[in-house]
Enzyme design. Structure first.
Site, mmCIF file in Angstrom:
data_model
loop_
_atom_site.group_PDB
_atom_site.id
_atom_site.type_symbol
_atom_site.label_atom_id
_atom_site.label_comp_id
_atom_site.label_asym_id
_atom_site.label_seq_id
_atom_site.Cartn_x
_atom_site.Cartn_y
_atom_site.Cartn_z
ATOM 1 N N LYS A 83 0.861 -1.185 0.000
ATOM 2 C CA LYS A 83 0.000 0.000 0.000
ATOM 3 C C LYS A 83 0.897 1.235 0.000
ATOM 4 O O LYS A 83 1.790 1.367 0.849
ATOM 5 C CB LYS A 83 -0.881 -0.035 1.246
ATOM 6 C CG LYS A 83 -2.160 0.735 1.112
ATOM 7 C CD LYS A 83 -3.047 0.411 2.303
ATOM 8 C CE LYS A 83 -4.366 1.126 2.261
ATOM 9 N NZ LYS A 83 -5.117 0.923 3.510
HETATM 10 O O1 G3P Z 1 -9.565 2.082 4.401
HETATM 11 C C1 G3P Z 1 -9.136 3.312 4.878
HETATM 12 C C2 G3P Z 1 -9.658 3.524 6.225
HETATM 13 O O2 G3P Z 1 -9.005 2.721 7.150
HETATM 14 C C3 G3P Z 1 -9.709 4.941 6.659
HETATM 15 O O3 G3P Z 1 -10.913 5.076 7.278
HETATM 16 O O4 G3P Z 1 -12.583 6.062 8.733
HETATM 17 O O5 G3P Z 1 -10.150 6.634 9.039
HETATM 18 O O6 G3P Z 1 -11.423 7.498 7.092
HETATM 19 P P1 G3P Z 1 -11.268 6.408 8.077
#
Ligand code: G3P
Length: 211
Positions: A83
């Protein structure tokens, strides 16, 4: 649509693995840090639980360091996907790694021009963040719709992973827009199994069978 789980929590992965619907796992530095464990140990353990693409994120910022880090990460397990953040250095690293046959997932993608760059660099996956766009009064759903169209226009093999999914509505929007994959936190995966009419219907049937 393929479902990945977006977590580094072993207990969540163990439970979700028993459902038979999870085809891969994504992690990021915040998710790994939450577990308070070393990246390599967590990744090794996750790989033993789910046999599918497992995204592990590089920490370095310049292309050469990202490439070296990626070459170490892929030694951990055959399912590792590197990633890489959507930066100029990241795109340089993706170009080199894709030529070596190493799978990459370009993360933190918020626009079509960024997605074009990632696809042209040979990314295996791109991760548009739905929730974080919605946080800014922009539309994660619209971004996925446009990405699907862009992919169709140019027949890119890159798969779209709808990420930053915060609710079952995000999952629904990603599916209807045609994202190849959704990476979903455990809590939202569980919520996806539930509907009040299902719960109520079961109660009605259970009450009827008692009579
Ligand atoms: O897949 C990406 C994720 O882990 C980020 O999520 O909720 O931190 O925007 P968030």
């Amino acid at each position: 649509m393929k479902l990945f789980i977006d977590t580094a929590n072993i207990e969540e992965i163990k439970e979700a693995a028993t459902w038979g619907v999870i085809k891969g796992v994504t992690t990021n530095p915040s998710l790994i840090a939450k577990e308070g464990r070393n990246l390599k140990d967590v990744i090794q353990e996750i790989a033993s639980l789910i046999d599918g693409p497992l995204s592990a994120e590089v920490q370095e910022a310049d292309a050469n360091s990202m490439i070296n880090e990626a070459l170490e990460l892929v030694k951990i397990h055959k399912n590792i996907v590197i990633k890489i953040p959507m930066t100029l250095e990241g795109i340089k690293a993706v170009s080199v790694l894709s030529k070596k046959g190493i799978k990459t997932n370009v993360t933190l993608v918020f626009s079509i021009p960024q997605a074009i760059m990632a696809c042209e660099a040979g990314a295996s996956y791109i991760s548009p963040f739905m929730g974080r766009l919605d946080d800014m009064n922009s539309s994660g759903e619209e971004l996925i719709q446009k990405m699907v169209l862009m992919k169709e226009n140019y027949h890119y093999d890159t798969e779209i992973i709808a990420a930053s999914i915060r609710s079952t509505l995000h999952l629904e929007q990603a599916a209807l827009a045609g994202a190849d994959i959704a990476t979903v936190p455990f809590k939202v995966l569980k919520a996806s199994l539930i509907h009040p009419l299902t719960t109520n219907g079961l109660k009605i049937f259970a009450d009827a069978s008692k009579k």
